[in-house]
Each structure stands twice: as structure tokens, then as C-alpha cells.
Design a protein around this motif. Structure first.
Motif, PDB file in Angstrom:
ATOM      1  N   ALA A  82       0.832  -1.206   0.000  1.00  0.00           N
ATOM      2  CA  ALA A  82       0.000   0.000   0.000  1.00  0.00           C
ATOM      3  C   ALA A  82       0.865   1.254   0.000  1.00  0.00           C
ATOM      4  CB  ALA A  82      -0.925  -0.007   1.218  1.00  0.00           C
ATOM      5  N   GLY A  83       1.997   1.198   0.712  1.00  0.00           N
ATOM      6  CA  GLY A  83       2.910   2.333   0.688  1.00  0.00           C
ATOM      7  C   GLY A  83       3.479   2.584  -0.704  1.00  0.00           C
ATOM      8  N   ASP A  84       3.805   1.500  -1.395  1.00  0.00           N
ATOM      9  CA  ASP A  84       4.290   1.660  -2.770  1.00  0.00           C
ATOM     10  C   ASP A  84       3.221   2.269  -3.664  1.00  0.00           C
ATOM     11  OD1 ASP A  84       6.715   0.607  -2.038  1.00  0.00           O
ATOM     12  OD2 ASP A  84       6.300  -1.414  -2.801  1.00  0.00           O
ATOM     13  N   ARG A  85       1.973   1.826  -3.483  1.00  0.00           N
ATOM     14  CA  ARG A  85       0.885   2.393  -4.289  1.00  0.00           C
ATOM     15  C   ARG A  85       0.698   3.870  -3.989  1.00  0.00           C
ATOM     16  NH1 ARG A  85      -1.430  -2.709  -3.172  1.00  0.00           N
ATOM     17  NH2 ARG A  85      -2.600  -1.870  -1.401  1.00  0.00           N
ATOM     18  N   LEU A  86       0.874   4.274  -2.721  1.00  0.00           N
ATOM     19  CA  LEU A  86       0.761   5.689  -2.364  1.00  0.00           C
ATOM     20  C   LEU A  86       1.841   6.500  -3.065  1.00  0.00           C
ATOM     21  CD1 LEU A  86      -0.289   8.083  -0.736  1.00  0.00           C
ATOM     22  CD2 LEU A  86       1.135   7.309   1.191  1.00  0.00           C
ATOM     23  N   LEU A  87       3.067   5.998  -3.061  1.00  0.00           N
ATOM     24  CA  LEU A  87       4.148   6.722  -3.727  1.00  0.00           C
ATOM     25  C   LEU A  87       3.874   6.866  -5.222  1.00  0.00           C
ATOM     26  CD1 LEU A  87       7.243   5.077  -1.973  1.00  0.00           C
ATOM     27  CD2 LEU A  87       6.365   7.386  -1.615  1.00  0.00           C
ATOM     28  N   LYS A  88       3.407   5.791  -5.871  1.00  0.00           N
ATOM     29  CA  LYS A  88       3.124   5.856  -7.301  1.00  0.00           C
ATOM     30  C   LYS A  88       1.980   6.808  -7.609  1.00  0.00           C
ATOM     31  CE  LYS A  88       3.010   2.050  -9.629  1.00  0.00           C
ATOM     32  NZ  LYS A  88       2.688   0.654 -10.042  1.00  0.00           N
ATOM     33  N   SER A  89       0.898   6.708  -6.839  1.00  0.00           N
ATOM     34  CA  SER A  89      -0.249   7.576  -7.126  1.00  0.00           C
ATOM     35  C   SER A  89       0.061   9.031  -6.803  1.00  0.00           C
ATOM     36  CB  SER A  89      -1.474   7.102  -6.329  1.00  0.00           C
ATOM     37  OG  SER A  89      -1.194   7.066  -4.935  1.00  0.00           O
ATOM     38  N   ALA A  90       0.861   9.283  -5.752  1.00  0.00           N
ATOM     39  CA  ALA A  90       1.235  10.661  -5.432  1.00  0.00           C
ATOM     40  C   ALA A  90       2.101  11.247  -6.544  1.00  0.00           C
ATOM     41  CB  ALA A  90       1.981  10.702  -4.097  1.00  0.00           C
ATOM     42  N   ALA A  91       3.057  10.453  -7.034  1.00  0.00           N
ATOM     43  CA  ALA A  91       3.912  10.941  -8.122  1.00  0.00           C
ATOM     44  C   ALA A  91       3.088  11.276  -9.359  1.00  0.00           C
ATOM     45  CB  ALA A  91       4.965   9.888  -8.459  1.00  0.00           C
ATOM     46  N   ALA A  92       2.109  10.411  -9.674  1.00  0.00           N
ATOM     47  CA  ALA A  92       1.272  10.665 -10.850  1.00  0.00           C
ATOM     48  C   ALA A  92       0.390  11.890 -10.645  1.00  0.00           C
ATOM     49  CB  ALA A  92       0.418   9.434 -11.146  1.00  0.00           C
ATOM     50  N   ALA A  93      -0.210  12.031  -9.450  1.00  0.00           N
ATOM     51  CA  ALA A  93      -1.104  13.157  -9.196  1.00  0.00           C
ATOM     52  C   ALA A  93      -0.342  14.476  -9.184  1.00  0.00           C
ATOM     53  CB  ALA A  93      -1.828  12.943  -7.867  1.00  0.00           C
ATOM     54  N   TRP A  94       0.830  14.495  -8.598  1.00  0.00           N
ATOM     55  CA  TRP A  94       1.615  15.730  -8.546  1.00  0.00           C
ATOM     56  C   TRP A  94       2.113  16.122  -9.946  1.00  0.00           C
ATOM     57  CZ3 TRP A  94       4.973  13.894  -3.811  1.00  0.00           C
ATOM     58  CH2 TRP A  94       4.178  13.943  -2.667  1.00  0.00           C
ATOM     59  N   SER A  95       2.490  15.132 -10.732  1.00  0.00           N
ATOM     60  CA  SER A  95       2.996  15.438 -12.073  1.00  0.00           C
ATOM     61  C   SER A  95       1.940  16.147 -12.914  1.00  0.00           C
ATOM     62  CB  SER A  95       3.441  14.145 -12.772  1.00  0.00           C
ATOM     63  OG  SER A  95       4.524  13.545 -12.078  1.00  0.00           O
ATOM     64  N   GLU A  96       0.675  15.793 -12.695  1.00  0.00           N
ATOM     65  CA  GLU A  96      -0.396  16.429 -13.473  1.00  0.00           C
ATOM     66  C   GLU A  96      -0.602  17.887 -13.081  1.00  0.00           C
ATOM     67  OE1 GLU A  96      -3.863  14.122 -12.957  1.00  0.00           O
ATOM     68  OE2 GLU A  96      -3.150  12.406 -14.140  1.00  0.00           O
ATOM     69  N   GLN A  97      -0.202  18.271 -11.876  1.00  0.00           N
ATOM     70  CA  GLN A  97      -0.421  19.639 -11.400  1.00  0.00           C
ATOM     71  C   GLN A  97       0.749  20.563 -11.691  1.00  0.00           C
ATOM     72  OE1 GLN A  97      -3.398  20.501 -10.250  1.00  0.00           O
ATOM     73  NE2 GLN A  97      -4.013  18.350 -10.559  1.00  0.00           N
ATOM     74  N   LEU A  98       1.860  20.024 -12.158  1.00  0.00           N
ATOM     75  CA  LEU A  98       3.022  20.863 -12.437  1.00  0.00           C
ATOM     76  C   LEU A  98       2.841  21.611 -13.755  1.00  0.00           C
ATOM     77  CD1 LEU A  98       5.896  18.383 -11.476  1.00  0.00           C
ATOM     78  CD2 LEU A  98       5.135  20.376 -10.168  1.00  0.00           C
ATOM     79  N   ARG A  99       3.578  22.676 -13.895  1.00  0.00           N
ATOM     80  CA  ARG A  99       3.598  23.387 -15.165  1.00  0.00           C
ATOM     81  C   ARG A  99       4.421  22.602 -16.189  1.00  0.00           C
ATOM     82  NH1 ARG A  99       6.476  28.716 -13.618  1.00  0.00           N
ATOM     83  NH2 ARG A  99       7.887  27.091 -12.882  1.00  0.00           N
ATOM     84  N   GLY A 100       4.309  22.985 -17.436  1.00  0.00           N
ATOM     85  CA  GLY A 100       5.007  22.255 -18.481  1.00  0.00           C
ATOM     86  C   GLY A 100       6.511  22.296 -18.348  1.00  0.00           C
TER      87      GLY A 100
ATOM     88  N   GLN B   3       2.059  28.803  -5.339  1.00  0.00           N
ATOM     89  CA  GLN B   3       0.834  28.346  -5.987  1.00  0.00           C
ATOM     90  C   GLN B   3       0.970  26.915  -6.492  1.00  0.00           C
ATOM     91  OE1 GLN B   3      -0.225  31.094  -9.060  1.00  0.00           O
ATOM     92  NE2 GLN B   3      -0.657  32.784  -7.657  1.00  0.00           N
ATOM     93  N   VAL B   4       2.122  26.591  -7.070  1.00  0.00           N
ATOM     94  CA  VAL B   4       2.340  25.223  -7.548  1.00  0.00           C
ATOM     95  C   VAL B   4       2.281  24.241  -6.393  1.00  0.00           C
ATOM     96  CG1 VAL B   4       4.031  23.660  -8.588  1.00  0.00           C
ATOM     97  CG2 VAL B   4       3.677  25.930  -9.567  1.00  0.00           C
ATOM     98  N   LEU B   5       2.925  24.556  -5.288  1.00  0.00           N
ATOM     99  CA  LEU B   5       2.944  23.637  -4.149  1.00  0.00           C
ATOM    100  C   LEU B   5       1.564  23.487  -3.522  1.00  0.00           C
ATOM    101  CD1 LEU B   5       6.332  24.584  -2.450  1.00  0.00           C
ATOM    102  CD2 LEU B   5       5.802  22.585  -3.823  1.00  0.00           C
ATOM    103  N   ARG B   6       0.753  24.542  -3.522  1.00  0.00           N
ATOM    104  CA  ARG B   6      -0.615  24.414  -2.997  1.00  0.00           C
ATOM    105  C   ARG B   6      -1.437  23.473  -3.875  1.00  0.00           C
ATOM    106  NH1 ARG B   6      -0.085  30.252  -2.223  1.00  0.00           N
ATOM    107  NH2 ARG B   6       0.341  30.657  -0.007  1.00  0.00           N
ATOM    108  N   ARG B   7      -1.233  23.542  -5.182  1.00  0.00           N
ATOM    109  CA  ARG B   7      -1.952  22.605  -6.054  1.00  0.00           C
ATOM    110  C   ARG B   7      -1.518  21.166  -5.764  1.00  0.00           C
ATOM    111  NH1 ARG B   7      -0.703  26.350 -10.260  1.00  0.00           N
ATOM    112  NH2 ARG B   7       0.764  24.840 -11.189  1.00  0.00           N
ATOM    113  N   LEU B   8      -0.235  20.974  -5.510  1.00  0.00           N
ATOM    114  CA  LEU B   8       0.243  19.635  -5.200  1.00  0.00           C
ATOM    115  C   LEU B   8      -0.352  19.125  -3.892  1.00  0.00           C
ATOM    116  CD1 LEU B   8       4.047  19.723  -6.140  1.00  0.00           C
ATOM    117  CD2 LEU B   8       2.070  19.321  -7.585  1.00  0.00           C
ATOM    118  N   MET B   9      -0.473  20.006  -2.899  1.00  0.00           N
ATOM    119  CA  MET B   9      -1.050  19.597  -1.614  1.00  0.00           C
ATOM    120  C   MET B   9      -2.496  19.169  -1.782  1.00  0.00           C
ATOM    121  SD  MET B   9       0.636  22.295   1.097  1.00  0.00           S
ATOM    122  CE  MET B   9       0.357  21.241   2.507  1.00  0.00           C
ATOM    123  N   ALA B  10      -3.228  19.908  -2.595  1.00  0.00           N
ATOM    124  CA  ALA B  10      -4.635  19.571  -2.812  1.00  0.00           C
ATOM    125  C   ALA B  10      -4.790  18.268  -3.594  1.00  0.00           C
ATOM    126  CB  ALA B  10      -5.332  20.712  -3.553  1.00  0.00           C
TER     127      ALA B  10
END
Length: 481
Positions: A373-391, A417-424
Motif C-alpha cells: 500500500a505504501g508503494d501504491r501511495l508513492l506511485k499515485s502521489a507521483a502521478a497526481a503531482w505530475s499532473e499539477q506541475l507546469r510544463g 501556488q504550484v505547491l498548494r496545487r500539489l497539496m490539494a
């Protein structure tokens, strides 16, 4: 049960071939029955395969049945008419084996390759060219130049070695290509090898004008019968349905194949040396053409191997810079990217920020839900944060539950602002602590990361789930926590 019954019956026929009188109808009956049993077994197996490679198996059955019919036709002429004048209808049955068997092998190769396997094609062409030259010198040219034969007899004499070369080409392509190495696959390969071995033995005996005795004749006949039996065994074996499956990985250029390719490549110069030693070069043009073809094939294969090596090197380089779990760049890639980004910012006079992120209470999460489950959290967090970053932003896994983000051209407000999007966007209701450092225009990349790391430590001490902005750098001799 059906396979056991077939093997028992075919084995009995094979044993009887050594007992019944040589040249008798009993011998003919045993040989023809063995061939027809094998053809019937292949047809029954093809119907049980539910369409998986059925056409290939039916082609094998046609070749075996035709070859056994040739035995029956020749025996009829010998026992009823007193002689068999070749070429005749029996040769039609004998020769049917080669195109039918080769067609079956082609159909299997197409199913197993799943695309263009150019390396296996070049290897098969190399082996076929070298051994084909051998067939030309000792079988095809003598059949063409033999005096006192009709045009049809010349054609039949050439057809047999040409059929052998065709069968050899398809068998080599099957063996050097990819795909699963099942029992049925090995049985088909062994059967084709036995057919070729029998033909080569007969051709050698005819070349030196030696008539085999009764015992040798029985052994040579048993070689073909065993080839029949192996095809029938392959058709009924449960792995027959898997023979057309691709292995999903390219075939390896193993030691055995390298030896075979070496021998095939040396065939032309060895034959030339042999003819020179014999005092007469009778095949100069075919040897020259074969040498040119083999040289070009070796060059093509070397180019293929070099391209494959380059692709593998690039892949290894990419894997060494990529985190296996999250798919993000790893610390090695980050260590190469950050100094380059700092130099670009220095050259362009643009802003630059670095943020260190650490998932809060990750050890507690692992202990409660488990490491998967910890591995899944790391993978899903990486994917979710990548979508919120600028190009233009870059996210990398720094180690464990720590990540690091590079924000080129960002001022302090944009970075927050970028980090707040990542937190959300953090999944599974989890939070992270972050340290944000804005580049001051003079500090090194290591000093910039050290300030972000120190700010992260401050955020964790202050209660987590927050972003701390690093204090401006006042001393270049900064040290990490």
C-alpha cells in the motif's frame, strides 16, 4: 489416451519395419500405414486445436500423406509391373513433402514472430546460402549435368535437392526465431531434421555410387518412419496449440547459432580450397556469388547487432536515470539536471526555485496498511503531482518518501501556488511537508538544495502539512541538516 494409443501403434509399426522381409508387401504396408497414421493423427490434432495454427498442421498432414502415398505407388509398379521408371507418379507424392512441410513451417513462423524479426531472417538466409552452395556442388549440379537423362528426369533430379534446401531454409528460420520452445515445437524440428538427414544420406550414397545393403536399407527407411511418427506425436501433443505462440522476447544469438553461422560463412572458401586441392575449379561462379552474398549478409547482421546494442545502451541509460517504482527521474538524473538548470537561469537572468517534499507519517502508513500500500501511495502521489506541475517543471524522487521539484522561471508567488496545487492533489487523504528555496542568483546548486532541505526540516518540526520558505542565503558555506 489417444496419444498413448497412437505412440503404441506407431512404435509397433516402427519395430515391424526391422522384422518383415525387405522389399515385400508387408514392408510396404508397414511403411504406408506408419505414414497414414501420422497424417491422421495430425488431422485429428488440428481439429482439436480449435483453429490455433490449424492450417499449418493440415499442411504437415498433406506432406506426410503424400510422401507415404509415393511409397505405395512405387511399390505397386515394382510388384505389379516389375519395375518403376523414375520419374513417375510416385515422385509426385515424394516431392509433395517439401512444399507442404515448408508451407506449414512458414505458417508457424508467421504466428510465432508477431512482426518482422530481421535478425532471425538474416541468420536463416546465411545458413541456407552456405549449405545451399554445398547442395549445388554435390547434388544439384551433378543432377543437371548427368548425361543420358530426359528433361523430365533432370527436373526430378534437381527437384529433390531443391526441396531439401527449401525445407532447410524454413527449418533454420523456425529454429533461430523467437517463440515458445514447447514439446510440439521440438518434435516438428526433429522430424524435419530426420527428413533432411535421410535425404542427405541417400544423396551421398548416390554420389559415391554405393548401394546400401539390406540392413542399411532398413535403417535408412526407419529414419523416414521415425520422422513420420514424430510429426504425428507433435500433432496430438497438448502443446501443439501453443506452438504458434510468441515468446515476447527476441531470440538470443547463442554459441550454437554462432558456430552454425561461422560454418555457413566459411562454406564458400572451404569449397574453393577443396576444388583447388583437387586440381580443378568447377564451380567458380557459384562460389564467387555465394561469397559476395555471405559477405553482405554478415555486414547486414553486424549493422543489426550494432543498432540493437545502441538501443539497449540507451535503454540502460534511461533505466539508470529513472525511478523504477514511480517512473520519475531518480536522484542521479536530478543531480545532472539541476546544475544545468542553474546555469540556464544564470545565463537568462530568470527565476528558479527548488522544493523538497516529504510525505507525512509515511512510516506509520506503511505499518498500518503494509508496504504494498505504501508503494501504491508513492506511485499515485507521483502521478497526481505530475499532473499539477507546469510544463516546464520537473519532479524527481529524491529517496524514500522524499521528492524534489524544480520550478524554472518561477518567482516566490508562483512557486507557492504550484505547491498548494500539489497539496490539494495528494491522494488517499495524505499530506506532505515541503521546503521551498528561491535561487538567489549566485549560490551553487548544492547550496540551493541545502536551503530547501533545511526549510523542509523546519516544516516537519512545525507540525507537518505545510510549506516553509527558506530564508535568503547569507553565507555560501551552508550545510544540510
Amino acid at each position: 489416451m489417444m496419444l498413448r494409443g497412437y505412440l503404441a501403434t506407431a512404435g509397433t509399426c516402427l519395430a515391424l519395419s526391422f522384422v518383415v522381409p525387405d522389399g515385400s508387401w508387408w514392408q510396404v504396408a508397414v511403411q504406408v500405414l506408419t505414414g497414414y497414421l501420422a497424417a491422421a493423427a495430425v488431422v485429428v490434432g488440428a481439429l482439436r486445436h480449435h483453429g490455433t495454427g490449424r492450417a499449418a498442421w493440415l499442411a504437415f498432414a498433406a506432406g506426410i500423406g503424400g510422401n507415404a502415398t509415393g511409397i505405395l505407388v512405387e511399390a505397386y509398379h515394382l510388384h505389379v509391373n516389375g519395375e518403376y521408371e523414375a520419374p513417375g507418379w510416385a515422385d509426385v507424392g515424394y516431392l509433395l513433402l517439401y512444399p507442404a512441410f515448408a508451407t506449414g513451417l512458414v505458417l508457424l513462423i508467421r504466428r510465432r514472430s508477431r512482426g518482422q524479426d530481421w535478425g532471425a531472417l538474416v541468420d536463416a538466409t546465411t545458413v541456407t546460402t552456405g549449405l545451399g552452395l554445398l547442395a549445388w556442388v554435390f547434388m544439384i549440379r551433378p543432377a543437371i549435368t548427368e548425361a543420358g537423362l530426359s528433361p523430365l528426369a533432370h527436373l526430378a533430379g534437381v527437384a529433390y535437392p531443391v526441396g531439401d534446401v527449401l525445407l532447410l531454409a524454413m527449418l533454420t528460420r523456425l529454429l533461430v526465431g523467437g517463440g515458445t520452445r514447447s514439446t510440439a515445437y521440438r518434435l516438428i524440428g526433429a522430424s524435419a531434421c530426420l527428413f533432411l538427414a535421410g535425404d542427405v544420406t541417400w544423396a551421398g550414397l548416390n554420389t559415391v555410387a554405393v548401394e546400401p545393403g539390406p540392413a542399411a536399407h532398413r535403417v535408412l527407411g526407419a529414419v523416414y518412419l521415425l520422422a513420420y511418427v514424430l510429426v504425428g506425436h507433435a500433432g496430438l501433443h497438448r502443446s501443439a496449440a501453443e506452438i504458434g505462440e510468441s515468446a515476447g522476447v527476441p531470440p538470443k544469438l547463442g554459441p550454437g547459432l554462432l558456430v552454425l553461422l561461422t560454418l555457413a560463412s566459411l562454406m564458400a572458401p572451404l569449397l574453393l580450397l577443396g576444388q583447388i586441392a583437387a586440381g580443378e575449379v568447377t564451380d567458380a561462379l557459384p562460389i564467387a556469388i555465394c561469397s559476395i552474398v555471405l559477405f553482405l549478409l554478415v555486414v547486414i547482421r553486424m549493422a543489426q547487432l550494432l543498432r540493437q546494442l545502441e538501443a539497449q545502451t540507451a535503454r540502460v541509460r534511461e533505466l539508470s536515470r529513472t525511478d523504477e517504482l514511480t517512473g520519475l527521474p531518480n536522484r542521479r538524473a536530478w543531480a545532472a539536471e539541476l546544475p544545468a538548470a542553474v546555469e540556464r537561469a544564470r545565463r537568462d537572468g530568470a527565476g528558479l526555485a527548488v522544493a523538497m517534499l516529504d510525505l507525512d507519517h509515511f512510516k506509520r502508513f506503511n505499518d498500518e496498511y503494509g508496504h504494498p500500500a505504501g508503494d501504491r501511495l508513492l506511485k499515485s502521489a507521483a502521478a497526481a503531482w505530475s499532473e499539477q506541475l507546469r510544463g516546464t517543471d520537473h519532479l524527481a524522487r529524491y529517496g524514500g518518501e522524499e521528492f524534489i521539484a524544480l520550478l524554472p522561471g518561477a518567482d516566490p508567488g508562483e512557486s507557492l501556488q504550484v505547491l498548494r496545487r500539489l497539496m490539494a492533489a495528494t491522494p488517499l487523504g495524505q499530506t506532505f511537508s515541503a521546503g521551498l528555496a528561491q535561487w538567489n542568483g549566485v549560490e551553487t546548486s548544492d547550496e540551493l538544495v541545502a536551503r530547501a532541505d533545511a526549510a523542509l526540516y523546519t516544516a516537519k518540526r512545525a507540525g507537518r502539512n505545510r510549506v516553509e520558505v527558506a530564508q535568503p542565503a547569507t553565507d555560501s558555506r551552508l550545510t544540510p541538516r
